[in-house]
Design a protein around this motif. Structure first.
Motif, PDB file in Angstrom:
ATOM      1  N   GLU A  52      40.017  54.195  48.207  1.00  0.00           N
ATOM      2  CA  GLU A  52      41.010  53.825  47.184  1.00  0.00           C
ATOM      3  C   GLU A  52      40.444  52.822  46.188  1.00  0.00           C
ATOM      4  O   GLU A  52      40.766  52.866  44.999  1.00  0.00           O
ATOM      5  CB  GLU A  52      42.257  53.243  47.857  1.00  0.00           C
ATOM      6  CG  GLU A  52      43.082  54.294  48.591  1.00  0.00           C
ATOM      7  CD  GLU A  52      44.135  53.719  49.508  1.00  0.00           C
ATOM      8  OE1 GLU A  52      45.089  54.447  49.830  1.00  0.00           O
ATOM      9  OE2 GLU A  52      43.989  52.552  49.957  1.00  0.00           O
TER      10      GLU A  52
ATOM     11  N   LEU B  27      40.333  53.850  42.336  1.00  0.00           N
ATOM     12  CA  LEU B  27      41.251  53.100  41.460  1.00  0.00           C
ATOM     13  C   LEU B  27      40.798  53.102  39.990  1.00  0.00           C
ATOM     14  O   LEU B  27      41.614  53.254  39.085  1.00  0.00           O
ATOM     15  CB  LEU B  27      41.362  51.657  41.989  1.00  0.00           C
ATOM     16  CG  LEU B  27      42.140  50.672  41.122  1.00  0.00           C
ATOM     17  CD1 LEU B  27      43.603  51.075  41.022  1.00  0.00           C
ATOM     18  CD2 LEU B  27      42.048  49.258  41.688  1.00  0.00           C
ATOM     19  N   ILE B  28      39.478  52.958  39.769  1.00  0.00           N
ATOM     20  CA  ILE B  28      38.969  52.864  38.395  1.00  0.00           C
ATOM     21  C   ILE B  28      39.294  54.159  37.629  1.00  0.00           C
ATOM     22  O   ILE B  28      39.806  54.111  36.508  1.00  0.00           O
ATOM     23  CB  ILE B  28      37.433  52.624  38.387  1.00  0.00           C
ATOM     24  CG1 ILE B  28      37.070  51.438  39.280  1.00  0.00           C
ATOM     25  CG2 ILE B  28      36.892  52.463  36.973  1.00  0.00           C
ATOM     26  CD1 ILE B  28      37.641  50.114  38.859  1.00  0.00           C
TER      27      ILE B  28
ATOM     28  N   ARG C 172      31.856  51.503  42.995  1.00  0.00           N
ATOM     29  CA  ARG C 172      33.061  51.185  42.212  1.00  0.00           C
ATOM     30  C   ARG C 172      32.679  50.847  40.772  1.00  0.00           C
ATOM     31  O   ARG C 172      33.312  51.323  39.831  1.00  0.00           O
ATOM     32  CB  ARG C 172      33.803  50.004  42.853  1.00  0.00           C
ATOM     33  CG  ARG C 172      35.087  49.670  42.127  1.00  0.00           C
ATOM     34  CD  ARG C 172      35.773  48.462  42.702  1.00  0.00           C
ATOM     35  NE  ARG C 172      34.966  47.250  42.515  1.00  0.00           N
ATOM     36  CZ  ARG C 172      35.333  46.047  42.942  1.00  0.00           C
ATOM     37  NH1 ARG C 172      36.477  45.905  43.595  1.00  0.00           N
ATOM     38  NH2 ARG C 172      34.575  44.996  42.738  1.00  0.00           N
TER      39      ARG C 172
ATOM     40  N   LYS D 105      31.991  37.533  43.239  1.00  0.00           N
ATOM     41  CA  LYS D 105      33.200  36.984  42.618  1.00  0.00           C
ATOM     42  C   LYS D 105      34.173  38.069  42.183  1.00  0.00           C
ATOM     43  O   LYS D 105      35.228  37.771  41.627  1.00  0.00           O
ATOM     44  CB  LYS D 105      32.821  36.100  41.435  1.00  0.00           C
ATOM     45  CG  LYS D 105      32.130  34.845  41.903  1.00  0.00           C
ATOM     46  CD  LYS D 105      31.968  33.850  40.808  1.00  0.00           C
ATOM     47  CE  LYS D 105      31.415  32.553  41.408  1.00  0.00           C
ATOM     48  NZ  LYS D 105      31.033  31.605  40.392  1.00  0.00           N
ATOM     49  N   ALA D 106      33.800  39.340  42.395  1.00  0.00           N
ATOM     50  CA  ALA D 106      34.729  40.452  42.121  1.00  0.00           C
ATOM     51  C   ALA D 106      34.780  41.328  43.374  1.00  0.00           C
ATOM     52  O   ALA D 106      34.239  42.436  43.389  1.00  0.00           O
ATOM     53  CB  ALA D 106      34.258  41.239  40.907  1.00  0.00           C
ATOM     54  N   PRO D 107      35.412  40.824  44.455  1.00  0.00           N
ATOM     55  CA  PRO D 107      35.375  41.554  45.734  1.00  0.00           C
ATOM     56  C   PRO D 107      36.221  42.815  45.731  1.00  0.00           C
ATOM     57  O   PRO D 107      36.993  43.054  44.784  1.00  0.00           O
ATOM     58  CB  PRO D 107      35.946  40.535  46.728  1.00  0.00           C
ATOM     59  CG  PRO D 107      36.827  39.671  45.909  1.00  0.00           C
ATOM     60  CD  PRO D 107      36.231  39.608  44.538  1.00  0.00           C
ATOM     61  N   LEU D 108      36.097  43.589  46.792  1.00  0.00           N
ATOM     62  CA  LEU D 108      36.961  44.777  46.949  1.00  0.00           C
ATOM     63  C   LEU D 108      38.384  44.297  47.200  1.00  0.00           C
ATOM     64  O   LEU D 108      38.592  43.219  47.774  1.00  0.00           O
ATOM     65  CB  LEU D 108      36.494  45.619  48.143  1.00  0.00           C
ATOM     66  CG  LEU D 108      35.106  46.250  48.030  1.00  0.00           C
ATOM     67  CD1 LEU D 108      34.703  46.869  49.361  1.00  0.00           C
ATOM     68  CD2 LEU D 108      35.080  47.310  46.944  1.00  0.00           C
ATOM     69  N   LEU D 109      39.371  45.096  46.798  1.00  0.00           N
ATOM     70  CA  LEU D 109      40.770  44.716  47.054  1.00  0.00           C
ATOM     71  C   LEU D 109      41.049  44.963  48.536  1.00  0.00           C
ATOM     72  O   LEU D 109      40.859  46.083  49.029  1.00  0.00           O
ATOM     73  CB  LEU D 109      41.723  45.542  46.179  1.00  0.00           C
ATOM     74  CG  LEU D 109      41.523  45.413  44.663  1.00  0.00           C
ATOM     75  CD1 LEU D 109      42.564  46.222  43.919  1.00  0.00           C
ATOM     76  CD2 LEU D 109      41.565  43.962  44.209  1.00  0.00           C
ATOM     77  N   SER D 110      41.497  43.921  49.216  1.00  0.00           N
ATOM     78  CA  SER D 110      41.594  44.034  50.678  1.00  0.00           C
ATOM     79  C   SER D 110      42.770  44.882  51.146  1.00  0.00           C
ATOM     80  O   SER D 110      42.803  45.292  52.301  1.00  0.00           O
ATOM     81  CB  SER D 110      41.640  42.655  51.308  1.00  0.00           C
ATOM     82  OG  SER D 110      42.603  41.876  50.674  1.00  0.00           O
ATOM     83  N   ASN D 111      43.748  45.142  50.249  1.00  0.00           N
ATOM     84  CA  ASN D 111      44.852  45.998  50.703  1.00  0.00           C
ATOM     85  C   ASN D 111      44.615  47.480  50.386  1.00  0.00           C
ATOM     86  O   ASN D 111      45.510  48.297  50.546  1.00  0.00           O
ATOM     87  CB  ASN D 111      46.196  45.515  50.146  1.00  0.00           C
ATOM     88  CG  ASN D 111      46.226  45.486  48.631  1.00  0.00           C
ATOM     89  OD1 ASN D 111      45.237  45.839  48.003  1.00  0.00           O
ATOM     90  ND2 ASN D 111      47.335  45.078  48.054  1.00  0.00           N
ATOM     91  N   LEU D 112      43.397  47.793  49.931  1.00  0.00           N
ATOM     92  CA  LEU D 112      43.037  49.197  49.673  1.00  0.00           C
ATOM     93  C   LEU D 112      41.844  49.575  50.542  1.00  0.00           C
ATOM     94  O   LEU D 112      41.014  48.722  50.867  1.00  0.00           O
ATOM     95  CB  LEU D 112      42.659  49.400  48.198  1.00  0.00           C
ATOM     96  CG  LEU D 112      43.709  49.157  47.118  1.00  0.00           C
ATOM     97  CD1 LEU D 112      43.109  49.485  45.753  1.00  0.00           C
ATOM     98  CD2 LEU D 112      44.960  49.978  47.335  1.00  0.00           C
TER      99      LEU D 112
ATOM    100  N   THR E 154      38.832  40.388  40.300  1.00  0.00           N
ATOM    101  CA  THR E 154      38.328  41.764  40.301  1.00  0.00           C
ATOM    102  C   THR E 154      39.118  42.599  39.297  1.00  0.00           C
ATOM    103  O   THR E 154      38.547  43.360  38.510  1.00  0.00           O
ATOM    104  CB  THR E 154      38.499  42.387  41.711  1.00  0.00           C
ATOM    105  OG1 THR E 154      37.762  41.605  42.628  1.00  0.00           O
ATOM    106  CG2 THR E 154      38.027  43.815  41.750  1.00  0.00           C
TER     107      THR E 154
ATOM    108  N   GLU F  73      40.605  38.280  44.312  1.00  0.00           N
ATOM    109  CA  GLU F  73      40.824  39.705  44.044  1.00  0.00           C
ATOM    110  C   GLU F  73      41.485  39.912  42.675  1.00  0.00           C
ATOM    111  O   GLU F  73      41.340  40.971  42.071  1.00  0.00           O
ATOM    112  CB  GLU F  73      41.664  40.333  45.158  1.00  0.00           C
ATOM    113  CG  GLU F  73      40.891  40.424  46.463  1.00  0.00           C
ATOM    114  CD  GLU F  73      41.714  40.929  47.625  1.00  0.00           C
ATOM    115  OE1 GLU F  73      42.643  41.703  47.404  1.00  0.00           O
ATOM    116  OE2 GLU F  73      41.415  40.536  48.768  1.00  0.00           O
TER     117      GLU F  73
END
Lengths: 137, 266
Positions: A25, A29-30, A78, A14-21, B134, B131
């Motif tokens: 990245e 990001l963190i 991450r 429910k907390a996936p990777l950001l698909s535009n990064l 997230t 997302e």
């Protein structure tokens, strides 16, 4: 839970990777956002942790290009970027249904033990057998 | 009869609620925009990428449209002004109409077609893919990280590209008037300088910034309205884009009324 525990490092579907990064990245990001790292320094740190899991070749890839195990490894890295984190793995077998036992999960966690103070795995009791005597109820 | 009144009342309430929500969202964004703590390394990275996507990638298309439209405008209006013996107002036409009205309008239309739709779809997809969840889990402020860079880039892009459009049109005017009206460079520049008004140019830049703000903010707001279903993405994009075009028209009309009122008072 998120508001009560600022050091929560959640690994969940429910907390996936950001698909535009890219993978790199996403991990960097963190540190960029919370610890004021420059892009270069945050990416260097992220690369170092990817190397620990032999995933450095994935640095430029994006979420849909990853295999389930690779995605899981990146999600753990991450989450581990949160300093002194409380690492919570939410139903890891749901992310990797084909995985037979928890050996792979423990290996991934072992590679970032210096980054978290506690680690909890939450899963259904029907998966108890896959944790082979390492569970606590 | 009651149903008609009820329907009008419902539509009025819906419109005013939506208008109020948009304004309160805009206020929230503005408060973040003015907070220097929002601009960390991650936000600056997104801002750089967004500026590239919005203002740089569009340049070939934008430049072509500016040259073609510039030549067409100048040829049609220049010829018409000459035929009715009002060519002395050529400079006023260029500075008072093309630079202050046409340039921002064409620029915002082109950027809205390309970037507003992309922003709207991107936010809607992020919502559907969880997302945004997230970002909440990792305590990353969605306004600072996702919205601010897109809005700032929208504002900067509309301002800069409007100026570029104006320069291209003025350069086209220089070439065209030199060839067809035997006007020297010196005369052309003098005509433009005589017609230029600091207030008009300032008003044009402010209008561009406001257009850029809403052109990016409205798609974000409508993208956030997507639900967890994939089918909600096209609906969110459709609604967002319709509202963007409505907002552009409303801002254009309001700016015309406001500048005329101020010009009268001055």
């Amino acid at each position: 839970m998120i508001h009560h525990c600022p050091s929560l490092g959640l690994v969940s579907r429910k907390a996936p990777l950001l698909s535009n990064l890219s993978v790199l990245e996403n991990i960097a990001l963190i540190n960029q956002y919370h610890h004021g790292f420059s892009r270069q320094k945050a990416e260097e740190t992220a690369r170092e942790y990817l190397r620990r899991l032999d995933l450095e070749s994935l640095a430029g890839k994006r979420n849909p290009q990853l295999l389930e195990e690779q995605r899981f490894g990146v999600l753990v890295l991450r989450a581990a970027m949160i300093e002194d984190s409380l690492l919570v793995l939410d139903r890891p077998f749901q992310m990797m249904p084909a995985l037979g036992d928890s050996g792979f999960i423990y290996n991934v966690i072992a590679s970032v033990t210096d980054r978290f103070r506690e680690c909890h795995i939450l899963d259904y009791s029907l998966n108890a057998g896959r944790y082979a005597g390492r569970i606590e109820t | 009869m009651f149903t008609i009144v009820e329907n009008i009342g419902n539509a009025g309430l819906h419109f005013s609620r939506s208008f109020w929500n948009t304004l309160s969202f805009a206020t929230q964004i503005l408060s973040h925009l003015l907070d220097h703590r929002a601009y960390n390394s991650a936000v600056r990275m997104v801002l750089t990428n967004q500026l590239y996507f919005t203002a740089v990638q569009i340049l070939p298309l934008f430049f072509t449209v500016a040259v073609l439209l510039g030549i067409a405008f100048i040829a049609i209006v220049g010829e018409y002004l000459r035929s009715i013996g009002l060519f002395t107002f050529f400079g006023n036409f260029l500075m008072g109409f093309v630079v202050t009205e046409v340039a921002p309008f064409i620029t915002v239309l082109l950027i809205a077609l390309r970037s507003s739709s992309a922003i709207n779809a991107e936010i809607a997809v992020m919502k559907v893919n969880k997302e945004l969840n997230t970002l909440a889990v990792f305590r990353i402020d969605v306004i600072n990280y996702l919205f601010l860079p897109r809005i700032i880039s929208g504002m900067v892009s509309v301002v800069l590209l409007s100026c570029l459009f104006s320069l291209v049109v003025l350069a086209s005017g220089l070439i065209y008037s030199g060839i067809f009206f035997n006007m020297s460079v010196n005369d052309y520049v003098t005509v433009l300088m005589d017609s230029a008004s600091f207030f008009d140019l300032f008003a044009m830049l402010c209008k561009c910034a406001i257009l850029g703000f809403f052109m990016a903010m409205i798609p974000i707001r409508y993208g956030m309205r997507a639900t967890n279903e994939l089918t909600s993405i096209p609906v969110a994009v459709l609604n967002g884009m319709v509202k963007v075009f409505l907002a552009i028209v409303i801002i254009e009309v309001l700016s015309l009324i406001l500048t005329s009122l101020i010009a009268k008072l001055l």
